[in-house]
Design a protein around this motif. Sequence first.
Motif, short mmCIF file in Angstrom:
data_model
loop_
_atom_site.label_atom_id
_atom_site.label_comp_id
_atom_site.label_asym_id
_atom_site.label_seq_id
_atom_site.Cartn_x
_atom_site.Cartn_y
_atom_site.Cartn_z
N GLY A 74 13.76 17.85 13.60
CA GLY A 74 14.86 17.47 12.73
C GLY A 74 14.32 16.81 11.49
N HIS A 75 14.81 15.64 11.16
CA HIS A 75 14.34 14.90 9.99
C HIS A 75 13.53 13.71 10.47
CE1 HIS A 75 17.19 17.51 8.15
NE2 HIS A 75 16.96 17.03 6.96
N GLY A 76 12.45 14.00 11.19
CA GLY A 76 11.62 12.96 11.79
C GLY A 76 10.83 12.17 10.77
N THR A 77 9.71 11.67 11.20
CA THR A 77 8.94 10.74 10.40
C THR A 77 7.69 11.39 9.81
OG1 THR A 77 7.86 9.96 12.40
CG2 THR A 77 9.78 8.72 11.64
N ILE A 78 7.82 12.60 9.31
CA ILE A 78 6.70 13.30 8.69
C ILE A 78 6.85 13.22 7.17
CG2 ILE A 78 7.83 15.55 8.83
CD1 ILE A 78 5.03 16.70 9.51
N TYR A 79 5.73 12.95 6.50
CA TYR A 79 5.75 12.75 5.05
C TYR A 79 4.51 13.38 4.42
CZ TYR A 79 9.10 9.16 6.33
OH TYR A 79 10.18 8.49 6.85
N PHE A 80 4.44 13.32 3.10
CA PHE A 80 3.24 13.74 2.39
C PHE A 80 2.98 12.81 1.21
CE2 PHE A 80 6.52 15.79 -0.08
CZ PHE A 80 6.06 15.69 -1.39
N ASN A 81 1.72 12.73 0.81
CA ASN A 81 1.32 12.03 -0.41
C ASN A 81 0.53 13.01 -1.27
OD1 ASN A 81 2.37 9.69 0.65
ND2 ASN A 81 0.39 8.74 1.08
N ILE A 82 0.59 12.82 -2.58
CA ILE A 82 -0.25 13.57 -3.51
C ILE A 82 -1.28 12.59 -4.05
CG2 ILE A 82 -0.38 14.90 -5.63
CD1 ILE A 82 2.59 15.66 -5.19
N MET A 83 -2.57 12.92 -3.83
CA MET A 83 -3.65 12.03 -4.26
C MET A 83 -4.50 12.73 -5.32
SD MET A 83 -4.62 10.26 -0.63
CE MET A 83 -4.80 11.79 0.25
N PRO A 84 -4.81 12.03 -6.41
CA PRO A 84 -5.60 12.63 -7.49
C PRO A 84 -7.08 12.75 -7.13
CG PRO A 84 -5.19 10.34 -7.98
CD PRO A 84 -4.45 10.65 -6.70
N PRO A 85 -7.82 13.51 -7.93
CA PRO A 85 -9.27 13.61 -7.70
C PRO A 85 -9.92 12.23 -7.67
CG PRO A 85 -8.57 15.16 -9.39
CD PRO A 85 -7.39 14.29 -9.08
N GLY A 86 -10.83 12.03 -6.72
CA GLY A 86 -11.54 10.77 -6.60
C GLY A 86 -10.79 9.66 -5.90
N SER A 87 -9.58 9.92 -5.45
CA SER A 87 -8.78 8.90 -4.78
C SER A 87 -9.41 8.49 -3.45
CB SER A 87 -7.36 9.42 -4.53
OG SER A 87 -6.63 8.52 -3.72
N THR A 88 -9.31 7.20 -3.15
CA THR A 88 -9.73 6.71 -1.84
C THR A 88 -8.50 6.38 -0.99
OG1 THR A 88 -9.91 4.47 -2.74
CG2 THR A 88 -11.93 5.81 -2.70
N GLY A 89 -7.39 7.03 -1.31
CA GLY A 89 -6.14 6.82 -0.58
C GLY A 89 -4.97 6.51 -1.48
N GLU A 90 -5.24 6.19 -2.75
CA GLU A 90 -4.16 5.90 -3.69
C GLU A 90 -3.42 7.20 -4.01
OE1 GLU A 90 -7.68 3.46 -4.01
OE2 GLU A 90 -7.47 5.54 -4.61
N ALA A 91 -2.10 7.13 -4.03
CA ALA A 91 -1.28 8.33 -4.27
C ALA A 91 -0.55 8.23 -5.60
CB ALA A 91 -0.28 8.49 -3.13
N ILE A 92 -0.38 9.39 -6.25
CA ILE A 92 0.47 9.45 -7.44
C ILE A 92 1.89 9.83 -7.04
CG2 ILE A 92 -1.41 9.90 -9.05
CD1 ILE A 92 -0.56 12.86 -9.05
N TYR A 93 2.07 10.25 -5.79
CA TYR A 93 3.40 10.51 -5.23
C TYR A 93 3.33 10.13 -3.77
CZ TYR A 93 7.85 12.70 -4.15
OH TYR A 93 9.15 12.92 -3.77
N ASN A 94 4.26 9.29 -3.31
CA ASN A 94 4.29 8.81 -1.94
C ASN A 94 5.59 9.28 -1.30
OD1 ASN A 94 4.68 7.29 0.43
ND2 ASN A 94 3.46 5.61 -0.37
N GLY A 95 5.50 10.28 -0.43
CA GLY A 95 6.68 10.88 0.18
C GLY A 95 7.49 9.94 1.04
N SER A 96 6.86 8.93 1.65
CA SER A 96 7.62 8.00 2.48
C SER A 96 8.51 7.09 1.64
CB SER A 96 6.70 7.17 3.38
OG SER A 96 5.91 6.29 2.62
N VAL A 97 8.21 6.99 0.35
CA VAL A 97 9.01 6.19 -0.57
C VAL A 97 9.89 7.09 -1.45
CG1 VAL A 97 8.91 4.59 -2.53
CG2 VAL A 97 7.30 4.34 -0.63
N ASP A 98 9.28 8.17 -1.97
CA ASP A 98 9.92 9.00 -2.99
C ASP A 98 10.66 10.22 -2.45
OD1 ASP A 98 8.91 7.29 -5.03
OD2 ASP A 98 6.97 8.29 -4.86
N GLY A 99 10.47 10.58 -1.17
CA GLY A 99 11.19 11.71 -0.59
C GLY A 99 10.30 12.91 -0.34
#
Length: 139
Positions: A74-99
Motif C-alpha cells: 500500500g502506502h508503506g514506509t518506502i522513500y527515496f532521496n536524490i544525492m548529488p555527485p560526491g555526496s556522503t549522504g546529503e540529499a538535494i531531494y528527501n522523499g520522506s519530507v518532500d514526497g
Amino acid sequence: MPDLRSLIVAAGLCLALAAPMAEAQSHSRVKFEPGNDNAAINGAIVGDAYVDYLLGAKAGQTMAVSLIPGASNGHGTIYFNIMPPGSTGEAIYNGSVDGLDATGVKLPKSGDYRIRVYQMGDDADKGKTTSFMVSIGIN
C-alpha cells in the motif's frame, strides 16, 4: 595483555559480523533505451537495506523521480532521496519530507547522481520486504 590468537579470532568475528551489513546494500546504473529520457525499474527492499540507482547527468539538467510502493505494501514506509555527485549522504531531494514524486529537480553539478530507495520505521526495523517501481527521467 591478550595473546595474538585471541586478537585474530576477535578480528575475524568482527569481519564476519560486518560482512552481511555491507552486502545488504546494492547499486545499479540506470540506462535509458535509445530515444528515451526515462526508465522504469522494479525492485524490492528488505528491512533497513537500501538500493542506489546511479545516473550520470550534467549541471543544469532537471531530474524527475516517482516511487510507487508495491501493492502488498500500500502506502508503506518506502522513500527515496536524490544525492548529488560526491555526496556522503546529503540529499538535494528527501522523499520522506518532500514526497514520492520529484519533478523538475535542477541538478547543481555534473556527475553521477544517486537515487536511493529505502524503508523507514517498523518496516525497516522488522525486516519487512517491500516491492516498488521507480521511474527516473532526465531532461
